[in-house]
Design a protein around this motif. Structure first.
Motif, PDB file in Angstrom:
ATOM      1  N   SER A  15       0.828  -1.208   0.000  1.00 40.98           N
ATOM      2  CA  SER A  15       0.000   0.000   0.000  1.00 40.98           C
ATOM      3  C   SER A  15       0.862   1.258   0.000  1.00 40.98           C
ATOM      4  CB  SER A  15      -0.931  -0.019   1.218  1.00 40.98           C
ATOM      5  OG  SER A  15      -1.726   1.137   1.256  1.00 40.98           O
ATOM      6  N   ASP A  16       1.946   1.232   0.793  1.00 38.46           N
ATOM      7  CA  ASP A  16       2.852   2.391   0.818  1.00 38.46           C
ATOM      8  C   ASP A  16       3.533   2.582  -0.531  1.00 38.46           C
ATOM      9  OD1 ASP A  16       2.208   2.801   3.457  1.00 38.46           O
ATOM     10  OD2 ASP A  16       3.958   1.731   4.246  1.00 38.46           O
ATOM     11  N   LEU A  17       3.948   1.486  -1.153  1.00 42.64           N
ATOM     12  CA  LEU A  17       4.602   1.584  -2.462  1.00 42.64           C
ATOM     13  C   LEU A  17       3.646   2.118  -3.515  1.00 42.64           C
ATOM     14  CD1 LEU A  17       6.588  -1.798  -2.471  1.00 42.64           C
ATOM     15  CD2 LEU A  17       7.547   0.495  -2.242  1.00 42.64           C
ATOM     16  N   ASP A  18       2.406   1.647  -3.481  1.00 42.38           N
ATOM     17  CA  ASP A  18       1.406   2.154  -4.433  1.00 42.38           C
ATOM     18  C   ASP A  18       1.154   3.645  -4.212  1.00 42.38           C
ATOM     19  OD1 ASP A  18       1.151  -0.324  -5.581  1.00 42.38           O
ATOM     20  OD2 ASP A  18      -0.597  -0.907  -4.395  1.00 42.38           O
ATOM     21  N   GLY A  19       1.171   4.059  -2.949  1.00 43.39           N
ATOM     22  CA  GLY A  19       1.008   5.476  -2.658  1.00 43.39           C
ATOM     23  C   GLY A  19       2.153   6.308  -3.200  1.00 43.39           C
ATOM     24  N   LEU A  20       3.383   5.810  -3.049  1.00 47.11           N
ATOM     25  CA  LEU A  20       4.541   6.505  -3.611  1.00 47.11           C
ATOM     26  C   LEU A  20       4.484   6.520  -5.136  1.00 47.11           C
ATOM     27  CD1 LEU A  20       7.392   5.066  -1.329  1.00 47.11           C
ATOM     28  CD2 LEU A  20       6.357   7.336  -1.210  1.00 47.11           C
ATOM     29  N   LEU A  21       3.944   5.450  -5.691  1.00 49.62           N
ATOM     30  CA  LEU A  21       3.826   5.348  -7.149  1.00 49.62           C
ATOM     31  C   LEU A  21       2.879   6.417  -7.694  1.00 49.62           C
ATOM     32  CD1 LEU A  21       4.852   3.478  -9.448  1.00 49.62           C
ATOM     33  CD2 LEU A  21       2.768   2.146  -9.148  1.00 49.62           C
ATOM     34  N   GLN A  22       1.805   6.662  -6.970  1.00 45.89           N
ATOM     35  CA  GLN A  22       0.817   7.653  -7.416  1.00 45.89           C
ATOM     36  C   GLN A  22       1.271   9.076  -7.141  1.00 45.89           C
ATOM     37  OE1 GLN A  22      -2.883   6.553  -5.581  1.00 45.89           O
ATOM     38  NE2 GLN A  22      -3.005   4.572  -6.621  1.00 45.89           N
ATOM     39  N   SER A  23       2.015   9.274  -6.055  1.00 41.77           N
ATOM     40  CA  SER A  23       2.448  10.627  -5.699  1.00 41.77           C
ATOM     41  C   SER A  23       3.707  11.061  -6.440  1.00 41.77           C
ATOM     42  CB  SER A  23       2.691  10.723  -4.190  1.00 41.77           C
ATOM     43  OG  SER A  23       3.762   9.879  -3.797  1.00 41.77           O
ATOM     44  N   GLY A  24       4.460  10.088  -6.953  1.00 44.84           N
ATOM     45  CA  GLY A  24       5.678  10.418  -7.655  1.00 44.84           C
ATOM     46  C   GLY A  24       6.841  10.776  -6.743  1.00 44.84           C
ATOM     47  N   GLU A  25       6.767  10.411  -5.473  1.00 43.58           N
ATOM     48  CA  GLU A  25       7.809  10.747  -4.509  1.00 43.58           C
ATOM     49  C   GLU A  25       8.669   9.544  -4.143  1.00 43.58           C
ATOM     50  OE1 GLU A  25       5.714  12.292  -1.198  1.00 43.58           O
ATOM     51  OE2 GLU A  25       5.166  14.170  -2.173  1.00 43.58           O
ATOM     52  N   GLY A  26       8.633   8.495  -4.950  1.00 40.44           N
ATOM     53  CA  GLY A  26       9.317   7.266  -4.587  1.00 40.44           C
ATOM     54  C   GLY A  26      10.819   7.403  -4.496  1.00 40.44           C
ATOM     55  N   GLU A  27      11.410   8.252  -5.340  1.00 40.93           N
ATOM     56  CA  GLU A  27      12.866   8.351  -5.368  1.00 40.93           C
ATOM     57  C   GLU A  27      13.423   8.906  -4.066  1.00 40.93           C
ATOM     58  OE1 GLU A  27      16.294   9.773  -8.532  1.00 40.93           O
ATOM     59  OE2 GLU A  27      14.219  10.383  -8.812  1.00 40.93           O
ATOM     60  N   SER A  28      12.688   9.780  -3.423  1.00 42.79           N
ATOM     61  CA  SER A  28      13.177  10.407  -2.195  1.00 42.79           C
ATOM     62  C   SER A  28      12.705   9.699  -0.937  1.00 42.79           C
ATOM     63  CB  SER A  28      12.723  11.879  -2.152  1.00 42.79           C
ATOM     64  OG  SER A  28      11.304  11.968  -2.214  1.00 42.79           O
ATOM     65  N   LYS A  29      11.553   9.030  -0.994  1.00 45.71           N
ATOM     66  CA  LYS A  29      10.978   8.420   0.201  1.00 45.71           C
ATOM     67  C   LYS A  29      11.446   6.987   0.436  1.00 45.71           C
ATOM     68  CE  LYS A  29       8.321  11.866   1.465  1.00 45.71           C
ATOM     69  NZ  LYS A  29       6.880  11.818   1.338  1.00 45.71           N
ATOM     70  N   LEU A  30      11.772   6.269  -0.635  1.00 43.86           N
ATOM     71  CA  LEU A  30      12.159   4.864  -0.489  1.00 43.86           C
ATOM     72  C   LEU A  30      13.662   4.795  -0.210  1.00 43.86           C
ATOM     73  CD1 LEU A  30      10.963   2.045  -0.537  1.00 43.86           C
ATOM     74  CD2 LEU A  30      11.520   1.911  -2.955  1.00 43.86           C
ATOM     75  N   THR A  31      14.013   4.653   1.056  1.00 41.46           N
ATOM     76  CA  THR A  31      15.418   4.721   1.472  1.00 41.46           C
ATOM     77  C   THR A  31      15.971   3.396   1.975  1.00 41.46           C
ATOM     78  OG1 THR A  31      14.715   5.428   3.676  1.00 41.46           O
ATOM     79  CG2 THR A  31      15.195   7.158   2.061  1.00 41.46           C
ATOM     80  N   ILE A  32      15.176   2.332   2.007  1.00 41.19           N
ATOM     81  CA  ILE A  32      15.663   1.036   2.484  1.00 41.19           C
ATOM     82  C   ILE A  32      16.658   0.479   1.472  1.00 41.19           C
ATOM     83  CG2 ILE A  32      15.012  -1.266   3.244  1.00 41.19           C
ATOM     84  CD1 ILE A  32      12.219  -0.228   3.758  1.00 41.19           C
ATOM     85  N   PRO A  33      17.865   0.069   1.907  1.00 40.94           N
ATOM     86  CA  PRO A  33      18.862  -0.473   0.961  1.00 40.94           C
ATOM     87  C   PRO A  33      18.338  -1.715   0.241  1.00 40.94           C
ATOM     88  CG  PRO A  33      19.873   0.022   3.089  1.00 40.94           C
ATOM     89  CD  PRO A  33      18.393   0.158   3.275  1.00 40.94           C
ATOM     90  N   THR A  34      18.749  -1.875  -0.983  1.00 39.43           N
ATOM     91  CA  THR A  34      18.286  -2.996  -1.796  1.00 39.43           C
ATOM     92  C   THR A  34      18.663  -4.337  -1.182  1.00 39.43           C
ATOM     93  OG1 THR A  34      18.535  -1.627  -3.776  1.00 39.43           O
ATOM     94  CG2 THR A  34      18.337  -3.992  -4.108  1.00 39.43           C
ATOM     95  N   HIS A  35      19.889  -4.434  -0.650  1.00 41.78           N
ATOM     96  CA  HIS A  35      20.347  -5.710  -0.105  1.00 41.78           C
ATOM     97  C   HIS A  35      19.600  -6.095   1.168  1.00 41.78           C
ATOM     98  CE1 HIS A  35      22.684  -2.839   2.331  1.00 41.78           C
ATOM     99  NE2 HIS A  35      22.783  -3.812   3.232  1.00 41.78           N
ATOM    100  N   VAL A  36      18.853  -5.149   1.736  1.00 46.20           N
ATOM    101  CA  VAL A  36      18.023  -5.435   2.911  1.00 46.20           C
ATOM    102  C   VAL A  36      16.582  -5.711   2.504  1.00 46.20           C
ATOM    103  CG1 VAL A  36      17.121  -4.508   5.082  1.00 46.20           C
ATOM    104  CG2 VAL A  36      19.496  -4.054   4.421  1.00 46.20           C
ATOM    105  N   LEU A  37      16.048  -4.872   1.631  1.00 49.05           N
ATOM    106  CA  LEU A  37      14.636  -4.959   1.261  1.00 49.05           C
ATOM    107  C   LEU A  37      14.337  -6.209   0.429  1.00 49.05           C
ATOM    108  CD1 LEU A  37      11.808  -3.735   1.152  1.00 49.05           C
ATOM    109  CD2 LEU A  37      12.558  -2.348  -0.801  1.00 49.05           C
ATOM    110  N   ILE A  38      15.133  -6.453  -0.595  1.00 49.85           N
ATOM    111  CA  ILE A  38      14.837  -7.539  -1.532  1.00 49.85           C
ATOM    112  C   ILE A  38      14.846  -8.916  -0.860  1.00 49.85           C
ATOM    113  CG2 ILE A  38      15.586  -8.717  -3.630  1.00 49.85           C
ATOM    114  CD1 ILE A  38      14.223  -6.021  -4.098  1.00 49.85           C
TER     115      ILE A  38
END
Length: 406
Positions: A15-38
């Motif tokens: 839900s949070d990712l979809d919200g960032l997708l619609q707001s266009g703020e994903g580049e600045s708000k998504l700060t979790i490192p890839t090696h942790v999130l994935i």
């Protein structure tokens, strides 16, 4: 944590990712490192209780990364998820059932595979892999770009592209087939380049079909009915599905010719030890003609008021017949009593396509594409589109004219 708690957490993250997708703020708000999130999300693909929400989360994450231009999420699926993650996603595509929930989960799985096979992801993977293998996360790397089973993925996408119970799933499947064709071309050409490098360095050439050597799946699209499925989608009611199917067919023709050219160059360079001089694009073109790809569906695209749609149809028609203009053999005088249906060469298939377009509704559609409004045309087309149409029309007229003389 229990499976229900994990599912709830994945739903909240989605839900949070979809919200960032619609707001266009994903580049600045998504700060979790890839090696942790994935790895944290991919490990839940293995459990049936959490796999549905995990694949939806991955699809939303990859969509967000594609929009903001951050391909490290897709790279992370290959590197930190590896073959296990890919296998789990494909298992979701292979689930039995036609209920709404199953079809929706399969749609999300196809959506994820689409982003994972996008050319912008595969073309930049080498640098990402190099950074991961030399950095502090080297021990976490589980796979590479080859973690994706191309043959299995193609079979799944063809199955879902041929179904009509979920139009969105059909659309994602058709678009993914186009990506898979491009990736197949890249892997095939790279495999030929590797053999050429082995010859240059004096190493022993592996025999054809050796274990580990990549084999293109494009020739199998004819025998498995893949071309027939894509041809049927050209007449789909959904405009996006039509466009993706047309793009996949055009990409298949171009990729086949590129691979044949690579094999021919390898054959000449190695003195016949490797590679082959072949023209397998003729089988693809014939399958398209037999599947109705040169009929009314193509003419409808040519008559479209949208210039981009008309250009797409014109480019596809050109890919079927342009070798007749570019290849010197295409302009040669034909022998008496020539019959293109008995000519098994690639140029014979192109002549068969030209005859099919000339005898159907495509020829009047091409003429309408070139006619100015002052002379009875419906729309004033761009000059580049007219030029492409003139080249296609010239190939058709010249080929049919020569066959008529013979």
């Amino acid at each position: 944590a229990t499976a229900s708690n994990v599912a709830a957490a994945l739903s909240g993250l989605t839900s949070d990712l979809d919200g960032l997708l619609q707001s266009g703020e994903g580049e600045s708000k998504l700060t979790i490192p890839t090696h942790v999130l994935i790895p944290s999300v991919c490990k839940h693909l293995a459990l049936r209780q959490t796999s549905d929400r995990a694949v939806r989360c991955i699809a939303s994450l990859l969509a967000l990364g594609s929009i903001v231009g951050k391909h490290e999420y897709a790279h992370g699926i290959y590197l930190f998820g590896g073959s296990e993650a890919m296998d789990n996603i494909l298992q979701l595509l292979e689930r039995n059932g036609s209920d709404r929930k199953t079809l929706f989960i399969q749609e999300q799985a196809a959506r994820a595979i689409f982003y994972l096979t996008d050319s912008s992801v595969t073309s930049t993977f080498a640098s990402a892999e190099s950074s991961a293998m030399t950095g502090e996360f080297q021990k976490m790397v589980k796979g590479s770009l080859e973690s994706l089973d191309m043959q299995r993925t193609l079979r799944n996408m063809l199955d879902h592209a041929g179904g009509s119970k979920n139009p969105n799933l059909q659309r994602w499947a058709a678009s993914t087939i186009r990506n898979l064709v491009g990736e197949d071309q890249r892997r095939s050409v790279m495999a030929n380049n590797d053999i050429a490098a082995m010859v240059a360095s004096g190493e022993e050439i592996p025999p054809p079909g050796a274990s580990g050597a990549y084999q293109s799946f494009l020739p199998q699209l004819v025998s498995t009915g893949g071309i027939m499925i894509l041809c049927s989608l050209i007449g789909s009611d959904d405009a996006d599905t039509r466009a993706h199917a047309m793009g996949a067919l055009g990409a298949t023709i171009n990729a086949t010719r590129a691979i044949d050219g690579s094999l021919g160059a390898l054959h000449e360079m190695t003195g016949g030890q490797a590679g082959a001089i072949q023209e397998t694009d003729g089988d693809i073109v014939r399958a398209i003609v037999n599947g109705g790809g040169c009929g009314g569906s193509l003419s409808q695209l040519l008559l479209s008021a949208d210039n981009q749609v008309a250009r797409m149809g014109c480019d596809f028609a050109a890919s079927l017949v342009m070798p007749l203009l570019k290849d010197p053999r295409g302009t040669a005088t034909l022998p008496p009593s020539y019959d293109c249906s008995n000519d098994h060469s690639a140029l014979g298939a192109c002549r068969e396509a030209a005859l099919a377009m000339a005898s159907g509704s495509c020829l009047p559609a091409l003429l309408g594409l070139l006619r100015d409004p002052e002379l009875g045309g419906r729309i004033d087309r761009p000059m580049e589109l007219k030029q492409r149409g003139i080249e296609t029309l010239a190939a058709i007229v010249m080929s049919v004219g020569e066959m008529g003389k013979a």
